[in-house]
Design an enzyme around this catalytic site. Structure first.
Site, short mmCIF file in Angstrom:
data_model
loop_
_atom_site.label_atom_id
_atom_site.label_comp_id
_atom_site.label_asym_id
_atom_site.label_seq_id
_atom_site.Cartn_x
_atom_site.Cartn_y
_atom_site.Cartn_z
CD GLU A 190 8.91 -1.26 4.97
OE1 GLU A 190 8.54 -0.18 5.46
OE2 GLU A 190 8.48 -2.34 5.35
NE ARG A 232 -4.39 6.11 18.04
CZ ARG A 232 -5.62 6.60 17.97
NH1 ARG A 232 -6.65 5.78 17.90
NH2 ARG A 232 -5.84 7.91 17.97
CE LYS A 279 10.52 -2.52 8.03
NZ LYS A 279 10.04 -1.99 9.29
CE LYS A 330 7.84 2.19 7.57
NZ LYS A 330 6.86 1.17 7.96
N GLY A 369 6.68 -8.86 7.42
CA GLY A 369 5.75 -9.12 6.32
C GLY A 369 4.66 -10.12 6.64
P1 13P Z 1 5.87 -6.00 9.70
O1 13P Z 1 7.12 -6.50 10.36
O2 13P Z 1 4.63 -6.27 10.50
O3 13P Z 1 5.78 -6.43 8.26
O4 13P Z 1 5.96 -4.42 9.70
C1 13P Z 1 7.14 -3.82 9.39
C2 13P Z 1 6.91 -2.48 8.80
O5 13P Z 1 7.45 -1.51 9.27
C3 13P Z 1 6.06 -2.35 7.62
O6 13P Z 1 6.20 -1.07 7.07
#
Ligand code: 13P
Length: 342
Positions: A179, A48, A224, A138, A266
């Site tokens: 988000e 990772r 977001k 986030k 997404g």
């Molecule tokens: P994806 O763009 O793969 O949807 O991931 C964005 C993200 O930060 C989800 O919390």
């Protein structure tokens, strides 16, 4: 506002530079394991670290990337040369952030509805990552759409939690990325793009009502959101419709004091997520409406899929990984100003 006003303003300035966007590299240990499974790489701490090291040390990383979202483990990890990840990101000209939520739990009794955890001890956790060099957070909530979901309780409770976490982040010098993801890609017949529109509008309206109620300073936060689409619309390449619906929703719902909108991908494929972002910005560029927001990307999978495939866990593929990543970052950079070149 707070003692941190200048810090927050500077972070927003960096994050919203035209032509740049955010790399969402905050996959939890479990989620990155799923990505590694696809390329037969073992999910060890060193793998990772190594993968993220290669990503963040890509030549000219900061040219297209203005921010990187990190999972807690990575906030304290170092490059092979011993530089902490938040510091190597800062040296590239971008800013490091941190996934402050601690995941989703079922909202008991309400079908597929969930509530996001992470408010406990949040101020102390924010102070710790601020010291480590992070400048934004986030926090993700998620909403399924079906005959029962989302419930009013789920929409109002999650909006309240979002607003509270955003306030705590700002009070501790961190720009919150809010988000509220409506899981539009899982919409099943007979629901369609109008339902994606209706539910996302409901969720965003309630989220901003709560943000105002909690006295979050909208000038120092980022939204977001999801785009407005369905899997069917994507398959049929209805990019113009997706862009029109998404942009229309923003002009109807979002305050003008909000500086930036950075989309999640997404699960859209890499190309669709770039084309859709480009088309939304093309509409914005010619719109007569007041739309002061910078509209860009905060992609996870849509920025990393081909990079992971190029890497396959082999050190000799480092350059290929970085090339694949740079290509997607460049294309999304073009799309963030509505100038995508195929
Ligand atoms: P994806 O763009 O793969 O949807 O991931 C964005 C993200 O930060 C989800 O919390």
């Amino acid at each position: 506002m707070s003692e941190f006003e200048e810090v927050l303003a500077e972070t927003i300035r960096i994050m919203c530079t035209p032509g740049r966007g955010i790399l969402a590299a905050d996959e939890s240990v479990g989620t990155i394991g799923k990505r590694f499974d696809l390329i037969n790489v073992e999910n060890t701490e060193e793998n990772r670290r190594c993968y993220r090291d290669y990503l963040f040390t890509t030549p000219n990383f900061g040219k297209y990337i203005s921010g990187v979202i990190l999972y807690e483990e990575q906030v304290f990890q170092k490059t092979s040369k011993g530089v902490l990840f938040p510091e190597i990101i800062r040296q590239s000209g971008a800013v490091a952030g941190w996934k402050s939520d601690t995941g989703l739990r079922p909202l008991g009794g309400y079908d597929k509805d969930t509530v996001t955890q992470g408010l406990d001890n949040l101020a102390v956790r924010c102070q710790k990552v601020f010291k480590a060099g992070c400048r934004f957070t986030k926090f993700r909530s998620a909403f399924h759409i079906n005959a029962k979901c989302p419930s009013s309780l789920s929409v109002s409770w999650n909006a309240m939690v979002q607003a509270r976490q955003a306030k705590i982040a700002q009070e501790n010098g961190l720009v919150p990325i809010v988000e509220p993801e409506v899981l539009v890609s899982t919409i099943e017949d007979p629901l369609d793009i109008e339902d994606a529109y209706r539910v996302t509008k409901w969720v965003l309206t309630e989220t901003f009502r709560q943000l105002n109620l909690h006295k979050v300073d909208l000038r120092y936060m980022i939204l977001k959101p999801n785009m407005i689409y369905t899997q069917k619309a994507l398959k049929e390449k209805k990019y113009d419709l997706i862009a029109e619906k998404t942009f229309q929703l923003f002009t109807e719902t979002l305050p003008t004091s909000l500086p930036g909108i950075f989309f999640l991908s997404g699960g859209q494929d890499e190309l669709s997520s770039t084309i859709n972002l480009d088309k939304i910005n093309k509409i914005k560029n010619i719109s007569q409406k007041i739309c002061p927001w910078y509209i860009s990307f905060s992609y996870g999978r849509a920025l990393q899929r081909s990079a992971l495939e190029a890497w396959k866990g082999k050190p000799e593929n480092k350059e290929n990984l970085q090339k694949a990543f740079t290509k997607r970052a460049l294309k999304n950079s073009q799309a963030s100003v509505g100038e995508y070149v195929n």
